[in-house]
Design an enzyme around this catalytic site. Structure first.
Site, mmCIF file in Angstrom:
data_model
loop_
_atom_site.group_PDB
_atom_site.id
_atom_site.type_symbol
_atom_site.label_atom_id
_atom_site.label_comp_id
_atom_site.label_asym_id
_atom_site.label_seq_id
_atom_site.Cartn_x
_atom_site.Cartn_y
_atom_site.Cartn_z
ATOM 1 N N ARG A 54 22.086 -20.159 -0.355
ATOM 2 C CA ARG A 54 24.226 -21.019 -0.704
ATOM 3 C C ARG A 54 24.820 -21.772 0.608
ATOM 4 O O ARG A 54 24.873 -22.586 0.313
ATOM 5 C CB ARG A 54 24.657 -19.713 -1.655
ATOM 6 C CG ARG A 54 25.552 -18.870 -0.498
ATOM 7 C CD ARG A 54 25.866 -17.370 -1.799
ATOM 8 N NE ARG A 54 24.149 -16.626 -2.112
ATOM 9 C CZ ARG A 54 23.264 -16.295 -2.765
ATOM 10 N NH1 ARG A 54 24.122 -16.911 -4.319
ATOM 11 N NH2 ARG A 54 22.975 -15.527 -2.703
ATOM 12 N N THR A 55 24.609 -20.879 1.641
ATOM 13 C CA THR A 55 25.381 -21.430 2.536
ATOM 14 C C THR A 55 24.523 -23.019 2.796
ATOM 15 O O THR A 55 25.224 -23.686 3.185
ATOM 16 C CB THR A 55 25.909 -20.779 3.973
ATOM 17 O OG1 THR A 55 26.202 -19.032 3.560
ATOM 18 C CG2 THR A 55 26.425 -21.174 4.954
ATOM 19 N N LYS A 82 6.833 -21.030 19.618
ATOM 20 C CA LYS A 82 6.675 -20.956 21.051
ATOM 21 C C LYS A 82 6.718 -20.541 21.842
ATOM 22 O O LYS A 82 6.640 -20.312 23.104
ATOM 23 C CB LYS A 82 6.164 -22.789 21.402
ATOM 24 C CG LYS A 82 4.666 -23.394 19.928
ATOM 25 C CD LYS A 82 5.235 -24.538 19.942
ATOM 26 C CE LYS A 82 4.660 -25.269 18.705
ATOM 27 N NZ LYS A 82 4.881 -26.730 19.280
ATOM 28 N N ARG A 104 23.732 -20.857 12.071
ATOM 29 C CA ARG A 104 23.775 -19.296 10.967
ATOM 30 C C ARG A 104 22.684 -18.354 12.385
ATOM 31 O O ARG A 104 21.530 -18.884 13.085
ATOM 32 C CB ARG A 104 23.668 -19.226 10.232
ATOM 33 C CG ARG A 104 23.085 -17.706 9.808
ATOM 34 C CD ARG A 104 22.280 -17.681 8.162
ATOM 35 N NE ARG A 104 24.022 -17.874 8.064
ATOM 36 C CZ ARG A 104 24.206 -17.290 6.485
ATOM 37 N NH1 ARG A 104 23.522 -16.639 5.992
ATOM 38 N NH2 ARG A 104 25.423 -16.744 5.585
ATOM 39 N N HIS A 132 31.959 -14.962 9.175
ATOM 40 C CA HIS A 132 31.949 -15.958 8.102
ATOM 41 C C HIS A 132 32.916 -17.001 7.662
ATOM 42 O O HIS A 132 33.328 -15.870 6.525
ATOM 43 C CB HIS A 132 30.908 -15.666 7.219
ATOM 44 C CG HIS A 132 30.395 -16.199 6.525
ATOM 45 N ND1 HIS A 132 29.911 -17.559 6.791
ATOM 46 C CD2 HIS A 132 28.762 -15.876 5.296
ATOM 47 C CE1 HIS A 132 29.339 -17.796 5.537
ATOM 48 N NE2 HIS A 132 29.071 -16.877 5.249
HETATM 49 C C1 NCD Z 1 26.737 -13.439 2.911
HETATM 50 C C2 NCD Z 1 26.483 -13.590 4.296
HETATM 51 O O1 NCD Z 1 25.135 -14.497 4.860
HETATM 52 O O2 NCD Z 1 26.999 -13.522 5.393
HETATM 53 N N1 NCD Z 1 25.740 -14.293 2.282
HETATM 54 C C3 NCD Z 1 26.561 -15.298 1.587
HETATM 55 O O3 NCD Z 1 26.798 -16.762 3.371
HETATM 56 N N2 NCD Z 1 26.849 -16.221 1.135
HETATM 57 C C4 NCD Z 1 26.728 -12.437 2.619
HETATM 58 C C5 NCD Z 1 25.978 -11.729 3.051
HETATM 59 O O4 NCD Z 1 24.377 -11.738 2.975
HETATM 60 O O5 NCD Z 1 26.076 -10.280 2.438
#
Ligand code: NCD
Length: 317
Positions: A54-55, A82, A104, A132
Site C-alpha cells: 500500500r505505501t 551485485k 523505505r 513511518h
Molecule cells: C506498516 C509498515 O510497513 O510499517 N505497513 C504499512 O506501511 N501500511 C505496518 C506493518 O508492516 O505492520
C-alpha cells in the site's frame, strides 16, 4: 519543509498544515479528473529496499496525480544484488538529476543518512523500527475526517509497540494533535521505558475498551522479531486481539484501525475487520491525498511552513 523523515521534526502547526493541504487534495480525488499539474517536470524516485504494497502504490499514485515523473526502483532487481553499496546506489540515482527520493528501508536511520549523498528531498516511507511519518499523517487524517479532530480523543495502540515504526510515528502525531494515547501489549512488546513516548501504558485492554474513541491494532511483526516474544498466536489473540466480544465493548461511534497488512485471526478477528466501525480501507484511500500533500510540501512552489504559508498557491485545484 525540505525533507520528511520523522514526525518529531514537525510541530502541531506543521501537522495541521499538512492535514489541511491533504484535504484540498482529497477534494481533487473526488473529481472526474484526479490529476493536477502541481509537480509537472519534477522527478520522484521510489526507492523501496523492503517489501510494501500500500505505501509504495499510494506514493506512486500520489506522485502521478501531481503530474510528476515517477521511477520505481526495487532493491531486489537492482545492482545492490551485485554488491553495490547503498551509497553508490543513491549517488547513481542522484546523478540522474532527481528531485525527491521516497525511501523505505529495513534499517532505522537510512533516510537521514542518505541526505548526505544527494541534493534530492528525502521522504521516509518507513525505516526499520524508527518512523513511518506518512502513515501517522494518513491515520491522523482519517481520524479527523471521521471524528472532527484528535483533540481530547482517547486512542489506544494495541500490540507490538516495540518493533513498530507505526507506533512511534503515531504516538508522536496523535499526541501533538491533542489526543490522549495509551499503549497496550505483552510486556515483551512494550518499550522498556517510556522516554520519548508521549503515552502511558495500560495493563488491561478490556478495562479501556469502553472509553476509547479509537482502537488501533498493530500487526505482529513476525519478520522483525529476533526471538519469540509471545507464547503462541492463540494466546496473543485471547489477551490482545480484537475479538468479536471485545468489539462489542467498544462504543458504537469508536473507530477500529489497523495499518495493514492485517493478520486476520491474530490481532483482529476476520469478522471485526469488516465491522462498519473499521476504517482500514479509508486509511488506505487517504494515503493518496496525504502523500500528495507531503510531496507537494517538499517539492512544490512555495515551501510549506504551516497553515498560513499559502502552500496551495500555484496548485491548480
Ligand atoms: C506498516 C509498515 O510497513 O510499517 N505497513 C504499512 O506501511 N501500511 C505496518 C506493518 O508492516 O505492520
Amino acid at each position: 519543509m525540505r525533507h520528511l523523515v520523522s514526525i518529531d521534526d514537525l510541530t502541531a502547526h506543521d501537522l495541521h498544515g499538512l492535514l489541511d493541504l491533504a484535504a484540498s487534495f482529497a477534494d481533487v480525488q473526488a473529481r472526474e479528473v484526479r490529476k493536477v499539474p502541481a509537480l509537472r517536470g519534477k522527478t520522484i524516485v521510489l526507492a523501496f529496499f523492503e517489501d510494501s504494497t500500500r505505501t509504495r502504490t499510494s506514493f506512486d499514485l500520489a506522485a502521478r496525480r501531481l503530474s510528476a515523473d515517477v521511477i520505481n526502483f526495487s532493491a531486489g532487481s537492482s545492482s545492490l544484488k551485485k554488491g553495490e553499496s547503498l551509497r553508490d546506489t543513491i549517488e547513481t540515482i542522484d546523478a540522474m538529476g532527481v528531485d525527491a527520493i521516497v525511501v523505505r528501508h529495513g534499517s532505522s536511520g537510512v533516510p537521514l543518512t542518505i541526505q548526505q549523498w544527494t541534493d534530492a528531498a528525502i521522504v521516509n516511507a518507513g525505516d526499520g523500527w524508527h518512523q513511518h511519518p506518512t502513515q501517522a499523517l494518513l491515520d491522523s487524517f482519517t481520524i479527523s475526517q471521521r471524528l472532527g479532530s484528535l483533540e481530547g480523543k482517547k486512542i489506544a495502540l494495541c500490540g507490538d509497540i516495540l518493533h513498530s515504526r507505526v507506533a512511534r510515528s503515531n504516538v508522536a502525531a496523535f499526541s501533538k494533535l491533542g489526543a490522549d494515547v495509551v499503549l497496550i501489549g505483552p510486556r515483551t512488546m512494550l518499550p522498556p521505558n517510556l522516554d520519548g513516548w508521549a503515552a502511558k501504558v495500560e495493563p488491561d485492554l478490556d478495562a479501556v475498551l469502553p472509553d476509547l474513541d479509537v482502537a488501533y491494532f498493530l500487526r505482529i511483526q513476525k519478520e522483525r522479531m529476533a526471538e519469540s516474544l509471545i507464547p503462541s498466536e492463540r494466546e496473543y489473540r485471547a489477551r490482545f486481539g480484537l475479538t468479536e466480544e471485545r468489539a462489542a465493548m467498544l462504543s458504537p461511534d469508536a473507530l477500529i484501525m489497523h495499518p495493514g497488512p492485517m493478520n486476520r485471526g491474530i490481532e483482529i478477528d476476520p469478522v471485526v475487520a469488516d465491522d462498519p466501525r473499521a476504517v482500514v480501507l479509508d486509511q488506505v484511500a487517504n494515503g493518496i491525498p496525504v502523500r500528495m500533500a507531503v510531496l507537494y510540501s517538499v517539492l512544490g512552489p512555495g515551501q510549506f511552513d504551516g497553515v498560513d504559508s499559502g502552500a496551495n498557491e500555484g496548485v491548480d485545484l
